[in-house]
Design a protein around this motif. Sequence first.
Motif, PDB file in Angstrom:
ATOM      1  N   SER A  76      47.497  50.873  33.391  1.00 24.69           N
ATOM      2  CA  SER A  76      46.869  50.906  34.696  1.00 24.69           C
ATOM      3  C   SER A  76      45.682  49.975  34.716  1.00 24.69           C
ATOM      4  O   SER A  76      45.078  49.665  33.689  1.00 24.69           O
ATOM      5  N   MET A  77      45.401  49.500  35.920  1.00 25.34           N
ATOM      6  CA  MET A  77      44.208  48.706  36.146  1.00 25.34           C
ATOM      7  C   MET A  77      43.870  48.940  37.606  1.00 25.34           C
ATOM      8  O   MET A  77      44.728  49.415  38.360  1.00 25.34           O
ATOM      9  N   PRO A  78      42.663  48.617  38.002  1.00 26.35           N
ATOM     10  CA  PRO A  78      42.337  48.882  39.405  1.00 26.35           C
ATOM     11  C   PRO A  78      43.321  48.143  40.315  1.00 26.35           C
ATOM     12  O   PRO A  78      43.472  46.932  40.214  1.00 26.35           O
ATOM     13  N   GLY A  79      43.989  48.891  41.162  1.00 26.17           N
ATOM     14  CA  GLY A  79      44.903  48.264  42.094  1.00 26.17           C
ATOM     15  C   GLY A  79      46.342  48.216  41.645  1.00 26.17           C
ATOM     16  O   GLY A  79      47.205  47.823  42.411  1.00 26.17           O
ATOM     17  N   PHE A  80      46.613  48.614  40.440  1.00 21.42           N
ATOM     18  CA  PHE A  80      47.999  48.555  39.968  1.00 21.42           C
ATOM     19  C   PHE A  80      48.144  49.519  38.801  1.00 21.42           C
ATOM     20  O   PHE A  80      47.561  49.301  37.747  1.00 21.42           O
TER      21      PHE A  80
ATOM     22  N   LEU B 337      41.533  40.320  40.127  1.00 26.12           N
ATOM     23  CA  LEU B 337      41.484  41.058  38.864  1.00 26.12           C
ATOM     24  C   LEU B 337      42.877  41.227  38.286  1.00 26.12           C
ATOM     25  O   LEU B 337      43.123  40.952  37.113  1.00 26.12           O
ATOM     26  N   VAL B 338      43.815  41.648  39.168  1.00 31.16           N
ATOM     27  CA  VAL B 338      45.162  41.923  38.672  1.00 31.16           C
ATOM     28  C   VAL B 338      45.818  40.638  38.160  1.00 31.16           C
ATOM     29  O   VAL B 338      46.405  40.605  37.076  1.00 31.16           O
ATOM     30  N   ASN B 341      44.224  39.559  34.887  1.00 36.47           N
ATOM     31  CA  ASN B 341      44.699  40.442  33.821  1.00 36.47           C
ATOM     32  C   ASN B 341      46.078  40.017  33.356  1.00 36.47           C
ATOM     33  O   ASN B 341      46.348  39.906  32.162  1.00 36.47           O
ATOM     34  N   ILE B 414      52.130  40.642  40.900  1.00 30.74           N
ATOM     35  CA  ILE B 414      51.426  41.555  41.807  1.00 30.74           C
ATOM     36  C   ILE B 414      50.117  40.910  42.255  1.00 30.74           C
ATOM     37  O   ILE B 414      49.764  40.914  43.436  1.00 30.74           O
ATOM     38  N   SER B 485      49.793  49.485  27.607  1.00 32.38           N
ATOM     39  CA  SER B 485      48.381  49.781  27.853  1.00 32.38           C
ATOM     40  C   SER B 485      47.525  49.382  26.660  1.00 32.38           C
ATOM     41  O   SER B 485      46.329  49.147  26.813  1.00 32.38           O
ATOM     42  N   MET B 488      46.943  45.953  28.050  1.00 38.35           N
ATOM     43  CA  MET B 488      46.427  45.816  29.401  1.00 38.35           C
ATOM     44  C   MET B 488      45.036  46.435  29.552  1.00 38.35           C
ATOM     45  O   MET B 488      44.174  45.880  30.217  1.00 38.35           O
ATOM     46  N   ASP B 489      44.809  47.581  28.927  1.00 39.17           N
ATOM     47  CA  ASP B 489      43.488  48.208  29.028  1.00 39.17           C
ATOM     48  C   ASP B 489      42.417  47.301  28.444  1.00 39.17           C
ATOM     49  O   ASP B 489      41.332  47.134  28.985  1.00 39.17           O
ATOM     50  N   ASN B 492      41.890  44.307  30.620  1.00 37.33           N
ATOM     51  CA  ASN B 492      41.212  44.724  31.839  1.00 37.33           C
ATOM     52  C   ASN B 492      39.716  44.869  31.613  1.00 37.33           C
ATOM     53  O   ASN B 492      38.902  44.437  32.424  1.00 37.33           O
ATOM     54  N   GLN B 496      37.019  42.510  33.762  1.00 35.22           N
ATOM     55  CA  GLN B 496      36.187  43.157  34.782  1.00 35.22           C
ATOM     56  C   GLN B 496      34.931  42.355  35.147  1.00 35.22           C
ATOM     57  O   GLN B 496      34.707  42.092  36.329  1.00 35.22           O
TER      58      GLN B 496
END
Lengths: 657, 513, 113
Positions: A76-80, B337-338, B341, B414, B485, B488-489, B492, B496
């Motif tokens: 997860s990340m903000p928005g997705f 951001l997305v 990432n 996305i 994750s 991705m975490d 992210n 940020q």
Amino acid sequence: MFDFALNNAWLIPLFPALAFGIITLFTKKMTKLSVSISIGTILLSFVLSVIIGIGVIGQGDTFLEHPYKAVVTWFSMPGFSIEVGTLIDNVSVMMLLVVTFITSLVQIYSLGYMHGDPGLARFYAYVSLFAASMLGLVIAPNLLIMFVFWELVGLCSYLLIGFWFGKISASAAAKKAFITCRAGDFGLLLGIILLQINFGTLDLQQLSVMIPNFTQYTGLTAAGLTAIAIILFLGPMAKSGQFPFHVWLPDAMEGPTPVSALIHAATMVVAGVYLVGRILTLFITLPSALLFVAIIGAFTALFAATIAITQTEMKKILAYSTISQLGYMMLALGAASLTASMFHLMTHAFFKALLFLGAGCVLHAMHNEASIWKYGGLKKYMPVTYWTFLIGCLAIAGIFPFAGFFSKDLILEVTFAASSLSGHAQGPFPVAYTVLFLMAALTAFLTAFYMFRMFFICFHGELRSKEVQPQEAPKVMTVPLIILGIFSIISGWVGWPGLGEGQAFGYFVRLGEFQVMEANWLLIILSTLLALLGIGLAALFYWKKTFSAQAVIERVPFLYKLSYNKYYIDEFYLWIIHHIIDKCGWLLWKFDIYVVDGIVNGFGKMAQWGGTVMRKVQTGQLQHYALIFFMGIVLMFLLLSFTGVHSPAIGLMGGAK
Amino acid sequence: MNFPVLTTILLLPLLGAIISIFVPKEKSSIIKGIAGITTFIPLVLTIWIYFLYYTQHMATGGYAFTESIPWVKDLGITYGLGVDGFSLPLVLLTSVIGFCAVYSRSWSVETRAKEFYILLLILITGVMGTFLATDLFIFFLFYEVVIIPIYLMVIIWGSGSKTRKDIGKEYAGMKLTIYLLIGSAFLLAGLIWMYMLAGEMLGALTFDLATLATLNFAPNLQIAIFGLMALGFLSLISMFPFHSWSPDGYAGAPTAVSMIHAGVLKKIGGYGLIRIGIFLFPVGAKFWAPVIAVLAIGNVVYTALISLAQKDMKYVVGYSSVSHMGFVLIGIASLSLVGLNGAVANMFGHGIMAALFFSVIGYIYGITKTRYIPDLGGLAHQMPRLAGAFLVAAMASAGLPGLLTFVPEVTIFIGAFGSPITRIPAFIVLTGIVIGAVYVLRMAANVLFGPRKEQWDYVEDIKGFSLLPIAVLVAFAVIFGLFPSLLMDMVNSGIQPIAAKLLAAGSQIGGSL
Amino acid sequence: MIDILMDKFLTIGLEHFLILSGTLFFIGLFAVLAKKNVIAVLMGIEIMFTSVNINLVAFNKYTAAEALLTGHVFAIFVIALAAAEVAVGLALIISIYRQRTSTDVQDFDWLKW
């Protein structure tokens, strides 16, 4: 017991996945152990599914309204944010049962069919992964996770179709299957992305709440959402072999026959139908998208049937019949009936698995001779196969009391209800649905005809091939046939018209309110008559030889050739790939070498040329150097004297204090 | 944290190189041992700090394990190292690929083995340094260190291609080197311009990234400086039309260099573009983003189509790596951001995938002495394990879920579809996933499948030391694919602050970024 | 008028030295740039040195303070340096002559491209 199974439903796909891991990593060399692991795990999954199934049927209404869902965050990340887990509702339970049941039987059957193959452990590993992917897809709680397993299903089909990778045709067919599905996945992925961006979630339950009121949640117009729905539908079209993406499915026959049975009956192709069923709300909200689904379905059904009547290989005919039947399922979805579609999916799974495994027995007996014109009179050599195959054919033709009768009738009925023929059609396109209904009815006739054409050619008359002595398959292969035969008879009865709450298939698997189906005698008689007409015609042509098929062919050679060559669609695609895409790639490559690289090399050449010119300055003559040296000093002196020490010219030469 | 773990990670390979100098060149096994150990220890340490950061620092974000020693005080140069969620995945990537490159088919490099390993270790140090640096001077220093060893390695240990007889490895090495040096000249110009400007604004000269990030440069200057830097970084990440060094270079280079170059070195371009370009010059980035987005189409679609026409395995993968960088670029250009990432995660994913691909191809080439696809065929009969690894790489290249490239790609899309700048380019770029599947599967089918060819019966399946890198890379591909994750975490948390800076810049110039 | 002219010509001043050194310098320069024989080129260089020495001494005489002899000392240094330079130059010339049997400076062009 039920709760335990429900809470651990994630184990259902995990067991076969583990089997895949263990076999590939550790036990590949030990064939027997690998096979036992694979069959053992799929049986475990089957048992779990049965426990859940019984529990769900027992729970009735409560479970319908409150499906079981358990998720953890995948990433997860903000928005997705994407969650992985299990969503067990009635539809998925039905699918779990069908998939685990068919896969178990196919795995057992493969013991006999694949006996002695050097890659047996690999085969079972792939089949386990195949089952795991499909089961994962069935219980996936959101669209992206569905897509994940969807692609894995595609991977497994790639591996299994290309199982005998030494054959060029097999590896080409595998590639074709993967790439065709990829082309559709382009649409599916795009659709998923657009849904995520507009709705902010891919969770199936949330989407089914949000989509009917999409104007509240998004800035989309109905036309925009329709476009998204149709783009998304490209994926299921490719996976379920709908026109114009059907080309991979007949070629997929290059894999071992049990794989074909798996692909066609339980795992691969129905994934498309299932996915559309999962997000049927999206289509129901948008009548034009729904009509699109229905048109594709009906057209594919008819189209594939017209090809099937001229094919000469058993598996090819069955493949086209699958495409045709999938068209039926799509048509049912296009008529907004989840029940009819899933019902046909289930019955079709049984009788199509039966037919394929039967065809496998025949191929086995005929030493992989493919052409049906070499067969004949197999009835007396292999009675078990004969009788079970007959059941399968009757089921697919839609003869009472076999399973296909009920489900096909239901599809015709829901299409009829949406058409103007019924007098009180719901929905905005009654005329279109009338045409679709007529197409479906015609397909029913054709289906009966081509199935029994094959049946009579293969099992009646005299054996045409002189080389082989066919024998009945071993028990391990015939027992699954018999089991499937039984299910091909009884599974339709759950859809008996008039069954009420808590009994009927339509009560458990539905979208919206439950309505007791009333028998529409007109339709029942019509569809039975069409089927009988098809069978009778086939019998006259190919059994009794009253008419000569050859004469008909000679009357319309053009149509025959068109059908026999599958309307030249494969050739057309190949032409595009070879003459447009490959040429395009080749041209761009040359462009890259000569233009893009040419510019780069041009810069290099310029530097070299500059050097060639400039080096002439270096004459080697001492006196030239001395002269230039002196002139330089004079120039500096002049600059200094005319411009002063703070001028830019002096600055350029280093500046002065 | 008193133990200078980052310095250890950074300098151990260099130490290995120095020790190797004193080993007689006949003792190539000792040199290999040294190279193996001095890349294995950093790998272990990196995994350890990755774990530590993931469990302890990720929630707060920011740099951790920092080290800072003033170096040239008058010029504001500091030996500053640190990792955050953005650089740590790339550091991990460098460690893994460095380790694998040392153990890969290069293990059998026998001609001038000593020089080969010394250069390889220097190369690894250089790449590692760029990701670890928190000081732009150190960053640039290591950036330059990287280029020269590659030139030597390509022209000494490289190989020509059957499909491009007109050019040799010397041409490839020369083109690669000059291209990257010219790019770095532009980068240097941008860096110094920024450095002088920042010196005026701050009243003191500094190369420290964190300090520079607090400044707001004037919009016009941002556009100009971002343009200069982008020219350097984008030619390193091989953006169309500055990509042509890449396929030739990879095809000419020895396996270990191809692995490191395609796997990590290229990512320095993306890393610098985000870390320096977007972080320091958000307004400039906004100005250039549409250009990058449009050129990304060229990357993805154009080079993917070219890949279709290739007959040399290394060229296929070479062009495909250019194509994949298009995904990264479109993620960067989305300035969200997305999207960012996804771009960073995809750099990691592609790194592992490309290294795996090149090591598999290197093995095939090493044993069959050909990379020409029509010469090969049916190799799955002789080498089932290798065929499996090949398929994993091919599937990762096609973005199959369950392998580590899928989630980043979806995330990129996305982000890209969500951003008005990149919406339409992203639509065209998405077709790349179809073409991408076509060329890898075609290559797999023509190399691995088909009837058994007796001329390759002498070929042995991969085992022993050669299996090690492939097993490690496959394990990474699967683990990060199943548990995205983990990646991705981390990414992210690193992106940020950069996204926050973009947002702030957006409100500052009164528009949305 | 005449007086002033006579005064200018007969009273020796800085200008006279500068004119002399300038003339010598250009004679030397001409020799360096135009003579074919390398010995003559070397001699031209020596003449230029001489002109510079004259300059140094003259400036010292007319512009510096009485007690300072910087210009003279410098000139002696230059003479010493010139001697050394001539020694090296002649040695080179002889060495080249032995190899090429030529003293034509235009033949000495093997350092070109």
